[in-house]
Design an enzyme around this catalytic site. Structure first.
Site, PDB file in Angstrom:
ATOM      1  N   CYS A 180      59.754  75.517  58.376  1.00 39.48           N
ATOM      2  CA  CYS A 180      60.568  76.302  59.305  1.00 39.48           C
ATOM      3  C   CYS A 180      60.806  77.652  58.653  1.00 39.48           C
ATOM      4  O   CYS A 180      61.356  77.721  57.542  1.00 39.48           O
ATOM      5  CB  CYS A 180      61.893  75.578  59.562  1.00 39.48           C
ATOM      6  SG  CYS A 180      63.108  76.515  60.518  1.00 39.48           S
ATOM      7  N   CYS A 204      57.188  81.409  63.681  1.00 35.98           N
ATOM      8  CA  CYS A 204      58.020  80.211  63.832  1.00 35.98           C
ATOM      9  C   CYS A 204      57.063  79.052  64.007  1.00 35.98           C
ATOM     10  O   CYS A 204      56.074  79.166  64.755  1.00 35.98           O
ATOM     11  CB  CYS A 204      58.946  80.345  65.040  1.00 35.98           C
ATOM     12  SG  CYS A 204      59.815  78.805  65.485  1.00 35.98           S
TER      13      CYS A 204
END
Length: 261
Positions: free
Chosen positions: A77, A187
């Site tokens: 992440c 992302c």
């Protein structure tokens, strides 16, 4: 003092939700003999809309629990990496802690003075880590584009949908003329929306993400630490989540064909 890690222990892969499953698949491809434990914090997603204090509390707790039984931690992440990677490395100095960062370097190599879109969460784009990365490449025009709605669409199982395409067309309209030379998917959720992203940007604009580089760095760190699993049999993969209702989506994304284009 940290406990000695066992080479036979699993590797933990942590994300705010389903996005890190793309990283998990790349880790599995590069390290097929390793046991992998995936945890997606879908109950608290998206991370990019939470405060720094909230994120530190969440990530610290998840890391502590996962590293009680795992030999390494992949922060799959970009937001979690930006907020917590340095903090976790200081807390667990002998444990491989591998993070993500937007794949700017390969994207900026497409042309001498490129215009590069960086789609990411608001938190990733405002953190010092991203600003420092952008400054390193002064010959490029880096165009940061917060895309929080796309995280929510992927978490809802709508990654490659008409809803995602409509959202992206509105979001990216200001960057259509002149067209960018490349786009960075900053992302881990966003590679699952490559179909919708390509329909909006077109096939001529290359897309870059950091999954392969992260998995490669993990392999290097495990080897250097003597922590590679010494058994040649296939490793196991365990999918877990803070929201049990999200697990069917996790399993579907884990088993779907990998989009490498």
């Amino acid at each position: 003092m940290e406990a000695k890690r066992s080479p036979n222990a699993p590797i933990a892969v942590l994300d705010s939700g389903v996005g890190g499953i793309g990283v998990l698949r790349e880790v599995k491809r590069q390290l097929p003999h390793e046991h992998l434990l995936y945890f997606g914090d879908s109950a608290n997603a998206p991370y990019g809309e939470r405060s720094r204090r909230e994120l530190i509390t969440l990530i610290d707790a998840h890391a502590k629990r996962l590293l009680s039984k795992c030999k390494a931690l992949v922060l799959a992440c970009n937001t979690a990496t930006a907020v917590a990677a340095d903090r976790l490395r200081a807390r667990y100095p002998t444990t491989p802690i591998i993070g993500m960062e937007p794949a700017l370097k390969p994207a900026l190599a497409v042309t001498p003075h490129p215009r590069v879109l960086v789609l990411a969460t608001e938190t990733t784009l405002r953190e010092e880590k991203f600003r420092a990365l952008s400054v390193r490449f002064s010959t490029a025009t880096v165009l940061p584009v917060p895309a929080p709605g796309l995280v929510r669409l992927v978490e809802a199982g709508l990654a490659d949908s008409a809803e995602s395409e409509t959202y992206l067309r509105q979001l990216l309209a200001p960057f259509a003329d002149p067209a960018p030379d490349a786009a960075v998917l900053g992302c881990t959720h966003f590679p699952f929306a490559k179909g919708a992203i390509r329909r909006v940007l077109g096939d001529a604009i290359p897309l870059f993400d950091g999954a392969a580089g992260t998995a490669g760095e993990l392999a290097r760190r495990l080897s250097a630490a003597g922590l590679l699993r010494p058994v040649a049999s296939p490793g196991t993969v365990t999918l877990t989540s803070s929201d049990q209702a999200a697990l069917p989506l996790y399993r579907r994304l884990w088993t779907q064909p990998r989009n490498t284009t």
